[in-house]
Write an enzyme that holds these catalytic residues in place. Sequence first.
Site, mmCIF file in Angstrom:
data_model
loop_
_atom_site.group_PDB
_atom_site.id
_atom_site.type_symbol
_atom_site.label_atom_id
_atom_site.label_comp_id
_atom_site.label_asym_id
_atom_site.label_seq_id
_atom_site.Cartn_x
_atom_site.Cartn_y
_atom_site.Cartn_z
ATOM 1 N N ARG A 1 -0.087 14.835 -32.418
ATOM 2 C CA ARG A 1 -1.483 14.701 -31.983
ATOM 3 C C ARG A 1 -1.566 13.835 -30.727
ATOM 4 N NH1 ARG A 1 -5.180 17.382 -34.470
ATOM 5 N NH2 ARG A 1 -4.543 18.305 -36.447
ATOM 6 N N ASP A 2 -2.433 14.258 -29.791
ATOM 7 C CA ASP A 2 -2.669 13.464 -28.588
ATOM 8 C C ASP A 2 -3.338 12.151 -28.989
ATOM 9 O OD1 ASP A 2 -2.956 14.285 -25.302
ATOM 10 O OD2 ASP A 2 -4.050 12.523 -26.027
ATOM 11 N N ILE A 3 -2.900 11.068 -28.364
ATOM 12 C CA ILE A 3 -3.409 9.740 -28.713
ATOM 13 C C ILE A 3 -4.864 9.559 -28.259
ATOM 14 C CG2 ILE A 3 -2.748 8.481 -26.612
ATOM 15 C CD1 ILE A 3 -1.527 6.340 -28.484
ATOM 16 N N ASN B 1 -0.301 20.647 -17.542
ATOM 17 C CA ASN B 1 -0.454 20.013 -16.233
ATOM 18 C C ASN B 1 0.923 19.743 -15.638
ATOM 19 O OD1 ASN B 1 -3.316 19.833 -16.492
ATOM 20 N ND2 ASN B 1 -3.048 18.078 -17.860
ATOM 21 N N VAL C 1 2.426 12.409 -17.787
ATOM 22 C CA VAL C 1 3.705 12.172 -18.470
ATOM 23 C C VAL C 1 4.711 13.229 -17.989
ATOM 24 C CG1 VAL C 1 4.877 12.006 -20.686
ATOM 25 C CG2 VAL C 1 2.495 11.240 -20.483
ATOM 26 N N HIS D 1 4.831 19.310 -21.484
ATOM 27 C CA HIS D 1 3.999 19.375 -22.690
ATOM 28 C C HIS D 1 2.924 20.420 -22.480
ATOM 29 C CE1 HIS D 1 2.559 16.192 -20.007
ATOM 30 N NE2 HIS D 1 1.320 16.458 -20.414
ATOM 31 N N HIS E 1 -0.775 21.220 -23.901
ATOM 32 C CA HIS E 1 -1.910 20.743 -24.687
ATOM 33 C C HIS E 1 -2.484 21.939 -25.440
ATOM 34 C CE1 HIS E 1 -2.649 16.887 -22.331
ATOM 35 N NE2 HIS E 1 -1.973 17.582 -21.429
HETATM 36 P P1 AMP Z 1 -0.948 14.935 -18.880
HETATM 37 O O1 AMP Z 1 -2.011 14.378 -17.994
HETATM 38 O O2 AMP Z 1 -1.031 16.422 -19.039
HETATM 39 O O3 AMP Z 1 0.434 14.457 -18.495
HETATM 40 O O4 AMP Z 1 -1.282 14.405 -20.335
HETATM 41 C C1 AMP Z 1 -0.579 13.420 -21.014
HETATM 42 C C2 AMP Z 1 -1.222 13.272 -22.363
HETATM 43 O O5 AMP Z 1 -0.384 12.454 -23.168
HETATM 44 C C3 AMP Z 1 -2.609 12.633 -22.359
HETATM 45 O O6 AMP Z 1 -3.550 13.535 -22.946
HETATM 46 C C4 AMP Z 1 -2.428 11.362 -23.194
HETATM 47 O O7 AMP Z 1 -3.545 11.065 -23.984
HETATM 48 C C5 AMP Z 1 -1.219 11.722 -24.026
HETATM 49 N N1 AMP Z 1 -0.432 10.577 -24.504
HETATM 50 C C6 AMP Z 1 0.033 9.544 -23.778
HETATM 51 N N2 AMP Z 1 0.738 8.701 -24.557
HETATM 52 C C7 AMP Z 1 0.742 9.238 -25.796
HETATM 53 C C8 AMP Z 1 1.299 8.857 -27.046
HETATM 54 N N3 AMP Z 1 2.009 7.729 -27.180
HETATM 55 N N4 AMP Z 1 1.092 9.650 -28.124
HETATM 56 C C9 AMP Z 1 0.369 10.790 -28.004
HETATM 57 N N5 AMP Z 1 -0.185 11.209 -26.852
HETATM 58 C C10 AMP Z 1 -0.009 10.439 -25.768
#
Ligand code: AMP
Length: 130
Positions: free
Chosen positions: A34-36, A97, A106, A110, A112
């Site tokens: 799950r996204d944080i 992204n 990140v 990934h 979403h």
């Molecule tokens: P992006 O902008 O596509 O790289 O999205 C990165 C996503 O990672 C964001 O939606 C953050 O909320 C999510 N995120 C960052 N750190 C964590 C974590 N420790 N656990 C779960 N999701 C995370």
Amino acid sequence: MSYAYDDQNVFARILRGEIPCTKVLETEHSLAFRDIAPQAPEHVLVIPKGAYVTFDHFANEASDAEIADYTRAIGTVCEMLGIRPGMGGGGYRLISNSGREGVQDVPHLHVHVLAGKPLGRMLPGGKDTP
Ligand code: AMP
């Protein structure tokens, strides 16, 4: 030119067990959690376990087994969340992204998986935006 992977990124640390996640699914080559900071009632991230930065990196360099596993993991997550259109669910959106203009925070591939409410148009200011 080759892809540069930063193994200190947060998803690499999740994969190494250095920080926790709320796991949804784990397969041989993939992990979903799950996204944080969820941006929809359902917001799950699906990542490959391999060190890939972006979707194109993965598509170009991952093995067929990794690609099959990852694609099926995303499908299984959609099934687990009950969001499959025509299968009792209301549908979903997949977003990956990538890079600076894709606004990737990140640097580990990934996807979403977003669902659980009408998600609006694809991009703010894009075609058909009211
Ligand atoms: P992006 O902008 O596509 O790289 O999205 C990165 C996503 O990672 C964001 O939606 C953050 O909320 C999510 N995120 C960052 N750190 C964590 C974590 N420790 N656990 C779960 N999701 C995370």
